[in-house]
Motif scaffolding. Structure first.
Motif, short mmCIF file in Angstrom:
data_model
loop_
_atom_site.label_atom_id
_atom_site.label_comp_id
_atom_site.label_asym_id
_atom_site.label_seq_id
_atom_site.Cartn_x
_atom_site.Cartn_y
_atom_site.Cartn_z
N SER A 174 28.60 -6.26 -41.15
CA SER A 174 28.29 -5.23 -39.41
C SER A 174 27.47 -6.44 -38.84
CB SER A 174 27.88 -3.69 -39.85
OG SER A 174 27.29 -4.15 -40.44
N GLU A 177 29.03 -9.66 -37.50
CA GLU A 177 29.77 -9.64 -36.85
C GLU A 177 29.17 -8.99 -35.19
OE1 GLU A 177 31.85 -6.15 -37.89
OE2 GLU A 177 32.91 -7.35 -39.22
N GLN A 178 28.23 -8.18 -35.06
CA GLN A 178 27.49 -8.22 -33.95
C GLN A 178 26.65 -10.01 -33.78
OE1 GLN A 178 23.76 -5.53 -34.32
NE2 GLN A 178 25.83 -4.47 -36.17
#
Length: 191
Positions: A174, A177-178
Motif C-alpha cells: 500500500s 502504491e501511494q
C-alpha cells in the motif's frame, strides 16, 4: 541478450559482490578471480583489463534493466496502467538486485563512465524517453520534456529501491502504491 559463459557470469557476480564491499579500487583482478573460483589466467581470457571488466559488467547489468523496461513497456494497454507496471517492474528489479544497484551508482560516479556515449544515446534512457513521449502524445502526461519525466520517475524508483533493498525502510504494498500515485498525480495531464 546473447548468452554468456558460466565462468564469465561467475566473474561478473564476484565483481559485483566485491565492488559492493571494497569499491572499484579495492577490487583487484586477482581477488575477482579467486572469489569467482577461476584461475587468474581465465579472467584475462575474457577481459584485457580491469577497466574492460568493469565496463562490460556495466553493459551486462544494464541489459538486465533494459529487459525489464522492454517487458513492462506494453503498448497494447492504457498508458496509465503501463506506467504503474513499469514503475513496479523497475523498483522490484533494483530492490532485488542491490549489488547491481550499488554498482550502477558507483559506476556513474567514476572515471569508468567517461567513455560512455551521452545519455541521449544510452539504450536504457532512450527507451524511457520513448515511453514518456508516448504518454505525452496520447495526452496522458503533462507536456514536459520526456528527459525530465524519465529523470524524475527513475530517481523515485531508485530512491525507494535503495531504502528498501538495503533494509533502511520497510514499505508495504500500500505504501508503494501511494508512492506511485503521488508520482502519477504530479506528472499526469490535468484538464
Amino acid at each position: 541478450m546473447e548468452p554468456i559463459a558460466e565462468k564469465k557470469k561467475a566473474i561478473f557476480k564476484s565483481t559485483l559482490e566485491l565492488v559492493r564491499e571494497n569499491g572499484f579500487h579495492g577490487t583487484p583482478m586477482s581477488l575477482v578471480a579467486k572469489h569467482a573460483g577461476v584461475a587468474a589466467g581465465t579472467i584475462y581470457h575474457y577481459f584485457e583489463s580491469k577497466e574492460q571488466l568493469i565496463c562490460e559488467l556495466f553493459d551486462y547489468a544494464q541489459q538486465q534493466a533494459i529487459a525489464v523496461v522492454e517487458r513492462e513497456n506494453c503498448a497494447v494497454i492504457p498508458f496509465e496502467e503501463c506506467f504503474f507496471r513499469l514503475w513496479m517492474g523497475l523498483y522490484t528489479f533494483y530492490r532485488d538486485n542491490t549489488d547491481l544497484l550499488k554498482f550502477f551508482e558507483q559506476f556513474v560516479n567514476s572515471p569508468y563512465d567517461t567513455t560512455r556515449p551521452p545519455i541521449e544515446k544510452d539504450k536504457f534512457y532512450s527507451l524511457l524517453f520513448q515511453f514518456f513521449e508516448r504518454g505525452i502524445r496520447e495526452g496522458e502526461l503533462r507536456e514536459v520534456s520526456p528527459k525530465i519525466l524519465a529523470t524524475h520517475v527513475h530517481s523515485s524508483i531508485i530512491s525507494a529501491a535503495k531504502l528498501t533493498g538495503f533494509g533502511r525502510l520497510k514499505l508495504e504494498q500500500s505504501d508503494l502504491e501511494q508512492l506511485q500515485l503521488l508520482l502519477w498525480d504530479g506528472i499526469k495531464r490535468t484538464a
